[in-house]
Design a protein around this motif. Structure first.
Motif, PDB file in Angstrom:
ATOM      1  N   PRO A  74       2.602 -31.477 -25.250  1.00 29.87           N
ATOM      2  CA  PRO A  74       3.748 -31.445 -26.069  1.00 29.87           C
ATOM      3  C   PRO A  74       4.086 -32.932 -26.759  1.00 29.87           C
ATOM      4  O   PRO A  74       3.456 -33.742 -26.571  1.00 29.87           O
ATOM      5  CB  PRO A  74       5.003 -31.534 -25.155  1.00 29.87           C
ATOM      6  CG  PRO A  74       4.286 -30.732 -23.759  1.00 29.87           C
ATOM      7  CD  PRO A  74       2.994 -30.976 -24.015  1.00 29.87           C
ATOM      8  N   ASP A  75       4.734 -32.888 -27.814  1.00 29.59           N
ATOM      9  CA  ASP A  75       5.116 -34.031 -28.690  1.00 29.59           C
ATOM     10  C   ASP A  75       5.766 -35.179 -27.996  1.00 29.59           C
ATOM     11  O   ASP A  75       7.007 -35.218 -28.472  1.00 29.59           O
ATOM     12  CB  ASP A  75       5.321 -33.636 -29.908  1.00 29.59           C
ATOM     13  CG  ASP A  75       5.291 -34.941 -30.998  1.00 29.59           C
ATOM     14  OD1 ASP A  75       4.563 -35.501 -30.826  1.00 29.59           O
ATOM     15  OD2 ASP A  75       6.163 -34.772 -31.919  1.00 29.59           O
ATOM     16  N   ARG A 128       9.697 -26.720 -20.145  1.00 30.16           N
ATOM     17  CA  ARG A 128       8.899 -26.532 -21.192  1.00 30.16           C
ATOM     18  C   ARG A 128       7.726 -27.189 -21.294  1.00 30.16           C
ATOM     19  O   ARG A 128       6.620 -26.720 -21.350  1.00 30.16           O
ATOM     20  CB  ARG A 128       9.780 -26.553 -22.433  1.00 30.16           C
ATOM     21  CG  ARG A 128       8.730 -26.052 -23.665  1.00 30.16           C
ATOM     22  CD  ARG A 128       9.464 -26.148 -24.962  1.00 30.16           C
ATOM     23  NE  ARG A 128       9.999 -27.387 -25.371  1.00 30.16           N
ATOM     24  CZ  ARG A 128       9.102 -28.050 -26.109  1.00 30.16           C
ATOM     25  NH1 ARG A 128       8.071 -28.103 -26.280  1.00 30.16           N
ATOM     26  NH2 ARG A 128       9.684 -29.470 -26.443  1.00 30.16           N
ATOM     27  N   PHE A 129       7.827 -28.332 -20.865  1.00 30.24           N
ATOM     28  CA  PHE A 129       6.857 -29.519 -20.844  1.00 30.24           C
ATOM     29  C   PHE A 129       5.703 -29.007 -19.850  1.00 30.24           C
ATOM     30  O   PHE A 129       4.486 -29.031 -19.782  1.00 30.24           O
ATOM     31  CB  PHE A 129       7.137 -30.952 -20.579  1.00 30.24           C
ATOM     32  CG  PHE A 129       7.500 -31.796 -21.958  1.00 30.24           C
ATOM     33  CD1 PHE A 129       8.274 -30.977 -22.669  1.00 30.24           C
ATOM     34  CD2 PHE A 129       7.199 -32.945 -21.931  1.00 30.24           C
ATOM     35  CE1 PHE A 129       8.535 -31.680 -23.937  1.00 30.24           C
ATOM     36  CE2 PHE A 129       7.496 -33.601 -23.370  1.00 30.24           C
ATOM     37  CZ  PHE A 129       8.275 -32.988 -24.228  1.00 30.24           C
ATOM     38  N   GLU A 130       6.091 -28.530 -18.713  1.00 26.80           N
ATOM     39  CA  GLU A 130       5.269 -28.099 -17.496  1.00 26.80           C
ATOM     40  C   GLU A 130       4.841 -26.926 -17.657  1.00 26.80           C
ATOM     41  O   GLU A 130       3.619 -26.709 -17.456  1.00 26.80           O
ATOM     42  CB  GLU A 130       6.120 -28.173 -16.205  1.00 26.80           C
ATOM     43  CG  GLU A 130       6.691 -29.748 -15.803  1.00 26.80           C
ATOM     44  CD  GLU A 130       7.562 -29.803 -14.530  1.00 26.80           C
ATOM     45  OE1 GLU A 130       7.820 -28.453 -14.079  1.00 26.80           O
ATOM     46  OE2 GLU A 130       7.748 -30.645 -14.117  1.00 26.80           O
ATOM     47  N   GLU A 131       5.228 -25.991 -18.774  1.00 29.65           N
ATOM     48  CA  GLU A 131       4.601 -24.638 -18.826  1.00 29.65           C
ATOM     49  C   GLU A 131       3.265 -25.012 -19.803  1.00 29.65           C
ATOM     50  O   GLU A 131       2.280 -24.562 -19.635  1.00 29.65           O
ATOM     51  CB  GLU A 131       5.676 -23.927 -19.766  1.00 29.65           C
ATOM     52  CG  GLU A 131       6.556 -23.141 -19.031  1.00 29.65           C
ATOM     53  CD  GLU A 131       7.579 -22.327 -19.739  1.00 29.65           C
ATOM     54  OE1 GLU A 131       7.109 -22.169 -21.066  1.00 29.65           O
ATOM     55  OE2 GLU A 131       8.646 -22.137 -19.063  1.00 29.65           O
ATOM     56  N   GLU A 132       3.546 -26.108 -20.726  1.00 31.13           N
ATOM     57  CA  GLU A 132       2.408 -26.552 -21.617  1.00 31.13           C
ATOM     58  C   GLU A 132       1.465 -27.300 -20.680  1.00 31.13           C
ATOM     59  O   GLU A 132       0.189 -27.157 -21.029  1.00 31.13           O
ATOM     60  CB  GLU A 132       3.040 -27.326 -22.771  1.00 31.13           C
ATOM     61  CG  GLU A 132       3.852 -26.741 -23.629  1.00 31.13           C
ATOM     62  CD  GLU A 132       3.230 -25.644 -24.358  1.00 31.13           C
ATOM     63  OE1 GLU A 132       2.211 -25.713 -24.828  1.00 31.13           O
ATOM     64  OE2 GLU A 132       3.876 -24.324 -24.526  1.00 31.13           O
ATOM     65  N   LEU A 133       1.765 -27.974 -19.571  1.00 30.77           N
ATOM     66  CA  LEU A 133       0.769 -28.581 -18.897  1.00 30.77           C
ATOM     67  C   LEU A 133       0.041 -27.602 -18.187  1.00 30.77           C
ATOM     68  O   LEU A 133      -1.315 -27.948 -18.077  1.00 30.77           O
ATOM     69  CB  LEU A 133       1.638 -29.605 -18.126  1.00 30.77           C
ATOM     70  CG  LEU A 133       0.922 -30.304 -17.005  1.00 30.77           C
ATOM     71  CD1 LEU A 133       0.013 -31.391 -17.635  1.00 30.77           C
ATOM     72  CD2 LEU A 133       1.919 -31.313 -16.280  1.00 30.77           C
ATOM     73  N   ALA A 134       0.693 -26.538 -17.691  1.00 25.85           N
ATOM     74  CA  ALA A 134       0.093 -25.738 -16.743  1.00 25.85           C
ATOM     75  C   ALA A 134      -1.200 -24.891 -17.650  1.00 25.85           C
ATOM     76  O   ALA A 134      -2.158 -24.331 -17.020  1.00 25.85           O
ATOM     77  CB  ALA A 134       0.859 -24.527 -16.456  1.00 25.85           C
TER      78      ALA A 134
END
Length: 182
Positions: A88-89, A167-173
């Motif tokens: 994420p940005d 949302r950030f943790e979804e992207e991290l996964a």
């Protein structure tokens, strides 16, 4: 008088040696280390998002509760490892640790990388093959050489607001970690 002074100096030297030996051997005797805690997460060749740190709860890895974390365990004996994806940005960092929990490489999005992580992790033998052009790599891949085969990657994200954490943790996964898929 001189005899007493010599005994005193000898006692101080012996005490200092015992103190240093004790301090240097205690970490080797520890049953629970950072490496064993990471192994327990079953994060071999996959990004595992760590649960949020709650105030007043145990924090054995001493993580900052304001950040989101993902960890991936890597064995370069199986071949080169790759860490790739888009984060994420917001501020993020990636660090590689050896089995002793010592950082061997670190970078952030503030290094001019942007939001895309494309990291190739190689041991010395694999780096030699890379130099001889016997291993193909994608253009733009950031090559990191490791002195050891067993590593873990820790990705830290700093969500600007608590509402964005999920949302950030979804992207991290979604970050790929491990050997390149065939």
């Amino acid at each position: 008088m001189i005899r007493t002074l010599l005994w005193l100096i000898g006692g101080v030297l012996l005490g200092g040696i015992i103190h240093i030996v004790t301090i240097l051997t205690l970490p080797l005797l520890a049953e629970e280390t950072t490496w064993s805690r990471i192994e327990a997460l079953e994060a071999q060749n996959r990004m595992t998002v760590l649960p949020p740190i709650e105030a007043g709860q145990p924090n054995p890895l001493q993580l900052d509760p304001e950040l989101s974390y993902g960890v991936c365990q890597i064995d370069l004996g199986e071949g080169p490892a790759y860490l790739s994806g888009v984060l994420p940005d917001a501020y993020w960092s990636v660090a590689l640790f050896n089995e002793a929990g010592v950082v061997t490489y670190s970078t952030t999005n503030r290094d001019g990388i942007g939001q895309t992580v494309e990291l190739g992790i190689f041991n010395a033998a694999q780096t030699r093959l890379l130099a001889q052009q016997q291993i193909d790599i994608a253009e733009g891949l950031l090559v990191v050489e490791s002195r050891t085969d067993n590593l873990f990657a820790l990705v830290r994200l700093s969500p600007p607001h608590e509402a964005m954490r999920a949302r950030f943790e979804e992207e991290l996964a979604k970050i790929g970690c491990g050997p390149r898929p065939s």
